[in-house]
Design a protein around this motif. Structure first.
Motif, PDB file in Angstrom:
ATOM      1  N   ASP A  41       0.819  -1.214   0.000  1.00  0.00           N
ATOM      2  CA  ASP A  41       0.000   0.000   0.000  1.00  0.00           C
ATOM      3  C   ASP A  41       0.857   1.270   0.000  1.00  0.00           C
ATOM      4  N   THR A  42       2.139   1.148  -0.329  1.00  0.00           N
ATOM      5  CA  THR A  42       3.002   2.338  -0.359  1.00  0.00           C
ATOM      6  C   THR A  42       3.767   2.439  -1.682  1.00  0.00           C
ATOM      7  N   SER A  43       3.256   1.840  -2.723  1.00  0.00           N
ATOM      8  CA  SER A  43       3.826   1.840  -4.082  1.00  0.00           C
ATOM      9  C   SER A  43       5.242   1.279  -4.181  1.00  0.00           C
ATOM     10  N   GLN A  44       5.545   0.320  -3.336  1.00  0.00           N
ATOM     11  CA  GLN A  44       6.867  -0.309  -3.388  1.00  0.00           C
ATOM     12  C   GLN A  44       6.849  -1.694  -4.041  1.00  0.00           C
ATOM     13  N   LYS A  58       0.409   1.372 -10.528  1.00  0.00           N
ATOM     14  CA  LYS A  58       0.142   0.767  -9.230  1.00  0.00           C
ATOM     15  C   LYS A  58      -1.221   1.255  -8.746  1.00  0.00           C
ATOM     16  N   CYS A  60      -2.678   0.950  -6.024  1.00  0.00           N
ATOM     17  CA  CYS A  60      -2.724   1.490  -4.655  1.00  0.00           C
ATOM     18  C   CYS A  60      -2.326   2.952  -4.636  1.00  0.00           C
ATOM     19  N   GLU A 131      11.742  -4.072 -11.727  1.00  0.00           N
ATOM     20  CA  GLU A 131      12.327  -3.370 -10.582  1.00  0.00           C
ATOM     21  C   GLU A 131      11.295  -3.040  -9.492  1.00  0.00           C
ATOM     22  N   GLY A 132      10.075  -2.728  -9.903  1.00  0.00           N
ATOM     23  CA  GLY A 132       9.060  -2.327  -8.929  1.00  0.00           C
ATOM     24  C   GLY A 132       8.152  -3.462  -8.489  1.00  0.00           C
ATOM     25  N   ILE A 134       8.040  -6.900  -6.229  1.00  0.00           N
ATOM     26  CA  ILE A 134       8.786  -7.676  -5.244  1.00  0.00           C
ATOM     27  C   ILE A 134       8.128  -9.040  -5.043  1.00  0.00           C
TER      28      ILE A 134
ATOM     29  N   GLN B  31       2.368  10.122  -7.121  1.00  0.00           N
ATOM     30  CA  GLN B  31       3.345   9.126  -6.667  1.00  0.00           C
ATOM     31  C   GLN B  31       4.057   9.566  -5.390  1.00  0.00           C
ATOM     32  N   PRO B  35       1.077   8.656  -1.141  1.00  0.00           N
ATOM     33  CA  PRO B  35       1.689   8.127   0.087  1.00  0.00           C
ATOM     34  C   PRO B  35       1.677   9.148   1.239  1.00  0.00           C
ATOM     35  N   LYS B  38      -1.749   9.151   2.714  1.00  0.00           N
ATOM     36  CA  LYS B  38      -2.003   7.940   3.501  1.00  0.00           C
ATOM     37  C   LYS B  38      -1.380   8.048   4.881  1.00  0.00           C
ATOM     38  N   ASP B  96      10.395   2.974 -10.991  1.00  0.00           N
ATOM     39  CA  ASP B  96      10.153   1.782 -11.797  1.00  0.00           C
ATOM     40  C   ASP B  96       9.112   2.120 -12.870  1.00  0.00           C
ATOM     41  N   PRO B  97       8.839   1.187 -13.804  1.00  0.00           N
ATOM     42  CA  PRO B  97       7.951   1.533 -14.925  1.00  0.00           C
ATOM     43  C   PRO B  97       6.579   2.070 -14.498  1.00  0.00           C
ATOM     44  N   ALA B  98       5.981   1.477 -13.463  1.00  0.00           N
ATOM     45  CA  ALA B  98       4.637   1.913 -13.059  1.00  0.00           C
ATOM     46  C   ALA B  98       4.682   3.328 -12.465  1.00  0.00           C
ATOM     47  N   ARG B 178      15.098   3.546  -4.471  1.00  0.00           N
ATOM     48  CA  ARG B 178      15.454   3.821  -5.875  1.00  0.00           C
ATOM     49  C   ARG B 178      15.641   5.311  -6.161  1.00  0.00           C
TER      50      ARG B 178
END
Ligand SMILES: Cc1cc2nc3c(=O)[nH]c(=O)nc-3n(C[C@H](O)[C@H](O)[C@H](O)COP(=O)(O)OP(=O)(O)OC[C@H]3O[C@@H](n4cnc5c(N)ncnc54)[C@H](O)[C@@H]3O)c2cc1C
Ligand code: FES
Ligand code: FES
Lengths: 161, 261
Positions: A41-44, A58, A60, A131-132, A134, B31, B35, B38, B96-98, B178
């Motif tokens: 929920d933190t875009s990781q 993402k 989320c 990369e994004g 996991i 992006q 966060p 939140k 990252d791409p997203a 990153r």
């Protein structure tokens, strides 16, 4: 509350949403499409990756209201028309690209975006593009293998463990 | 998240009007902001989404200047920014791409995270930040960590980058986030070289003038060999000490000069 209309996996949907309703909440709680997972929920972590107007994002970290008029595809929209697994999903199964399966929807959606832009990626390009995303289980090799296989390439050169 | 309303204007004029409301805030790629929301570190009453404004999207080149509209995503710059290869490469390596499919240049510049990549490109290129009311030189725009010259409700509508003869960005990635642990942007123009450093200093993005002088005289990695940056004001955290970051500034500068094209 505002009304939002979008196409999800080919079907038009309209719902009333709050300003702060996330795409993950919209898909999972409003539409009951629970294939889009929430890991961090933190875009990781990338477990929530979906396609919005063809771009991998993402879920989320996007508000539902911003998908007004968009074409959205989730993991539920990836199977072939007859319900069988598509080429990427089948390759994940064949090459053991998943263990617990939690990261898999995001992995498949990310892989699909990669292969659309780059139909024959190198191993390096695949690892870079993931990369994004996991994964706590597989150690990634079999995911990379599955994506190589889905793009019709030889997988024997990729380390087995 | 606290609750808020969302509005989706389709023109800059309507967005500016909406931002005039009490506790309104701009939302671009979200992006960084989502966060933050939140974590309840921000409590806007209205979010003004810029993603539906066509006049804020796209990039163009004329008279040796690349203009990138404020709500253009990193992915678009990576894909279409080939006239300024150093900048396109920087965009292609953000997150990252997203993240690149949502995150925008305007959001990155306005946020001025001390470890972000675009501020280094804007400062290193001597870019002009265009807003709905004025044009601001990058040298005046970035005013320390998370601080810029932007006024309340002001929107970054475009960033104009003079295209250099050669440029490159070298980022030493903090492996978990990153973002840049240290990033250096080097650009060689006919009238001299600019060097901008991100990720390193408690003052946020800044120029390294000693290296600029040395590289303007001789654009080669060796030219910065004897130079060092003081560690006094460097960021120190579990990822790297102040001295380590100061050392990396020199290393990344040399690599950027070697890679410049
Ligand atoms: C996993 C991850 C990895 C990342 N890695 C990197 C990295 O390597 N390098 C890097 O540089 N960044 C990185 N980022 C940050 C990313 O680039 C963000 O997209 C960017 O910093 C903010 O842009 P945004 O469009 O998402 O802005 P938002 O999150 O929407 O907004 C950020 C702030 O800017 C304000 N704002 C937005 N647009 C405007 C505008 N046009 N005018 C005025 N104010 C505005 C908002 O009100 C808010 O305060 C990463 C983010 C994530 C989630
Ligand atoms: S749940 Fe969205 S990135 Fe982890
Ligand atoms: S298969 Fe378990 S997290 Fe990837």
């Amino acid at each position: 509350m505002t009304d939002v209309t979008m196409t999800v996996n080919g079907k038009p949907v309209t719902r009333s949403v709050r300003g702060n309703t996330l795409m993950t909440e919209f898909l999972r709680e409003e539409l009951r499409l629970t294939g889009t997972h929430v890991g961090c929920d933190t875009s990781q972590c990338g477990a929530c990756v979906i396609h919005v107007n063809g771009a991998d994002v993402k879920a989320c970290t996007m508000f539902a209201a911003e998908a007004e008029g968009a074409e959205v595809t989730t993991i539920e929209g990836m199977a072939n028309a007859d319900g069988s697994l598509n080429v990427i999903q089948q390759a994940f199964q064949d090459h053991h690209g998943l263990q617990c399966g939690f990261c898999t929807p995001g992995m498949v959606m990310t892989a699909a975006a990669l292969l659309r832009d780059n139909p024959r990626p190198t191993e390096h390009e695949i690892r870079d593009y993931l990369e994004g995303n996991i994964c706590r289980c597989t150690g990634y090799h079999n995911i990379v293998k599955a994506i190589m296989a889905a793009s019709g390439q030889d997988v024997s050169a990729i380390a087995a463990e | 998240m606290y609750s808020f309303d969302m509005v989706r204007p389709t023109s800059v004029a309507d967005a500016v009007a909406a931002l005039g409301q009490e506790d309104a805030q701009a939302l671009s790629g979200g992006q960084t902001l989502i966060p933050t929301l939140k974590q309840r570190l921000a409590m806007p009453s209205v979010l003004v989404s810029l993603s539906g404004i066509d006049e804020l999207k796209g990039l163009s080149v004329s008279d040796g200047v690349m203009e990138i509209k404020g709500a253009t995503t990193h992915a678009t710059v990576a894909r279409e920014g080939g006239d300024y290869p150093g900048l396109a490469a920087l965009a292609a390596n953000i997150g990252d791409p997203a993240v690149r499919n949502r995150g925008t240049i305007g959001g990155s510049i306005a946020n001025n995270d001390p470890s972000a990549c675009y501020p280094a490109a804007a400062l290193g290129s001597g870019a002009t930040i265009v807003t709905n009311t004025r044009e601001i030189a990058a040298d005046e725009f970035f005013q320390g960590m998370f601080t810029t010259a932007l006024e309340e409700g002001e929107i970054v509508t475009a960033v104009r980058f003079p295209i250099p003869e050669k440029a490159a960005y070298m980022k030493f990635e903090q492996p978990a986030s990153r973002f840049a642990l240290v990033g250096v942007f080097v650009a060689k123009y006919a009238d001299g070289v600019r060097v901008a450093v991100t990720g390193a200093s408690n003052d946020g993005v800044h120029r390294w003038s000693a290296a600029e002088e040395a590289l303007s005289a001789n654009f080669a990695p060796d030219a910065v060999e004897g130079l060092s940056v003081p560690a006094d004001n460097m960021i120190a955290d579990l990822h790297g000490s102040a001295a380590y970051r100061a050392h990396l500034v020199g290393v990344m500068t040399k690599r950027a000069v070697a890679a410049a094209d």
